[in-house]
Write a protein that holds these residues in place. Sequence first.
Motif, PDB file in Angstrom:
ATOM      1  N   GLU A   1       8.379 -66.877  65.470  1.00  0.00           N
ATOM      2  CA  GLU A   1       7.498 -65.730  65.634  1.00  0.00           C
ATOM      3  C   GLU A   1       8.304 -64.452  65.381  1.00  0.00           C
ATOM      4  O   GLU A   1       9.521 -64.422  65.561  1.00  0.00           O
ATOM      5  N   LYS A   2       7.618 -63.386  64.986  1.00  0.00           N
ATOM      6  CA  LYS A   2       8.299 -62.143  64.615  1.00  0.00           C
ATOM      7  C   LYS A   2       9.144 -61.590  65.768  1.00  0.00           C
ATOM      8  O   LYS A   2      10.318 -61.249  65.590  1.00  0.00           O
ATOM      9  N   ASP A   3       8.549 -61.513  66.962  1.00  0.00           N
ATOM     10  CA  ASP A   3       9.282 -60.973  68.107  1.00  0.00           C
ATOM     11  C   ASP A   3      10.475 -61.847  68.466  1.00  0.00           C
ATOM     12  O   ASP A   3      11.528 -61.340  68.889  1.00  0.00           O
ATOM     13  N   THR A   4      10.313 -63.162  68.320  1.00  0.00           N
ATOM     14  CA  THR A   4      11.402 -64.087  68.630  1.00  0.00           C
ATOM     15  C   THR A   4      12.581 -63.869  67.690  1.00  0.00           C
ATOM     16  O   THR A   4      13.745 -63.871  68.118  1.00  0.00           O
ATOM     17  N   GLU A   5      12.286 -63.663  66.403  1.00  0.00           N
ATOM     18  CA  GLU A   5      13.345 -63.423  65.432  1.00  0.00           C
ATOM     19  C   GLU A   5      14.075 -62.107  65.730  1.00  0.00           C
ATOM     20  O   GLU A   5      15.301 -62.028  65.590  1.00  0.00           O
ATOM     21  N   GLU A   6      13.321 -61.087  66.135  1.00  0.00           N
ATOM     22  CA  GLU A   6      13.949 -59.808  66.493  1.00  0.00           C
ATOM     23  C   GLU A   6      14.858 -59.982  67.706  1.00  0.00           C
ATOM     24  O   GLU A   6      15.984 -59.461  67.739  1.00  0.00           O
ATOM     25  N   LEU A   7      14.369 -60.700  68.709  1.00  0.00           N
ATOM     26  CA  LEU A   7      15.178 -60.958  69.903  1.00  0.00           C
ATOM     27  C   LEU A   7      16.430 -61.755  69.565  1.00  0.00           C
ATOM     28  O   LEU A   7      17.517 -61.487  70.065  1.00  0.00           O
ATOM     29  N   LYS A   8      16.256 -62.757  68.712  1.00  0.00           N
ATOM     30  CA  LYS A   8      17.391 -63.600  68.317  1.00  0.00           C
ATOM     31  C   LYS A   8      18.492 -62.753  67.679  1.00  0.00           C
ATOM     32  O   LYS A   8      19.681 -62.908  68.006  1.00  0.00           O
ATOM     33  N   LYS A   9      18.111 -61.852  66.784  1.00  0.00           N
ATOM     34  CA  LYS A   9      19.098 -60.978  66.140  1.00  0.00           C
ATOM     35  C   LYS A   9      19.843 -60.153  67.180  1.00  0.00           C
ATOM     36  O   LYS A   9      21.072 -59.996  67.109  1.00  0.00           O
ATOM     37  N   CYS A  10      19.112 -59.624  68.146  1.00  0.00           N
ATOM     38  CA  CYS A  10      19.731 -58.790  69.181  1.00  0.00           C
ATOM     39  C   CYS A  10      20.692 -59.609  70.042  1.00  0.00           C
ATOM     40  O   CYS A  10      21.807 -59.165  70.337  1.00  0.00           O
ATOM     41  N   ILE A  11      20.268 -60.799  70.434  1.00  0.00           N
ATOM     42  CA  ILE A  11      21.092 -61.641  71.307  1.00  0.00           C
ATOM     43  C   ILE A  11      22.361 -62.092  70.591  1.00  0.00           C
ATOM     44  O   ILE A  11      23.463 -62.045  71.152  1.00  0.00           O
ATOM     45  N   LEU A  12      22.231 -62.509  69.328  1.00  0.00           N
ATOM     46  CA  LEU A  12      23.400 -62.943  68.559  1.00  0.00           C
ATOM     47  C   LEU A  12      24.356 -61.781  68.319  1.00  0.00           C
ATOM     48  O   LEU A  12      25.580 -61.939  68.377  1.00  0.00           O
TER      49      LEU A  12
END
Length: 290
Positions: A123-134
């Motif tokens: 999902e779009k929000d999940t991908e954004e969160l993933k980038k931030c966490i990584l």
Amino acid sequence: MYEEIINYKYGVPIRVSAPIEHQSGIIKKGTACSMHLHRQYEFLYIHSGSMICQSPDARLKMEKGDILFVNSYTPHWTRYEVEGMEQILLQFDLPTTSDLSLKYVARFSKVTDTPMYLFKSNEKDTEELKKCILSIADEFYYQNDFWKEYVNANILMIMAILHRKKIISDSIRKREAEINKIKPAIEYINENYSQDISTAELSRLLGFNESYFCRLFKNAVGTNAIEYINFVRVCKAGHLLPKNISISDIASTTGFSSLSYFNRIFKKYNAYTPSEYKKILTSTNYEQIQ
């Protein structure tokens, strides 16, 4: 249940645990954290494998690519479902005042927030969160130039996502000026919650007219003084429930006038009666499995 106290490194109020490139050892199936809570926000990114997270009113299964958000002061436990799974755990402090006397005000302001939320993979929000966490994990461990600025920027992005999806509400920082006006009353409640406390008594303490005090208190805290007193009592009672103390004794110890009133107010804020909640906290399903 216990409150997890998180120690920070490098003077930055975040904790990053077990990023993939720094993984040490293999996570065994069944290993879990017992029922606990903490004041920090928590994110679990599942790189591979699966795990379960449960709170008193929700049970969520996380698969590869999912990200779980656990709100502050949400009782929860986690359990790994497969051998050798990989995850990143991110925890960071709430963007609120560090004044301990306002601990329960901060908690009350989040009563209507979402306790846990599962961001599904792709999902779009999940991908954004993933980038931030990584990005946070990389900056935290490699500490390139201006790494703290990168970490803070990514935390702001995470907070923006949570606010846009209405998962969390505004922080109490916006009301700090109003809260400071009634702070002596808040401190008095924190210390004397087990006693009979009236709005007349609190208004005299501050030297205010009672009607003015009641209006000021509601504007600052978001509820009236009596409701806030009951909320503090419920929080205090929550710490006593796992102990070998009867429900009726807990009710009287924390200032409730009757057991039935205690049951009603406790359920209002925790979705369960005290006896139901105690059963959940002491169930073998919530014991640490090692």
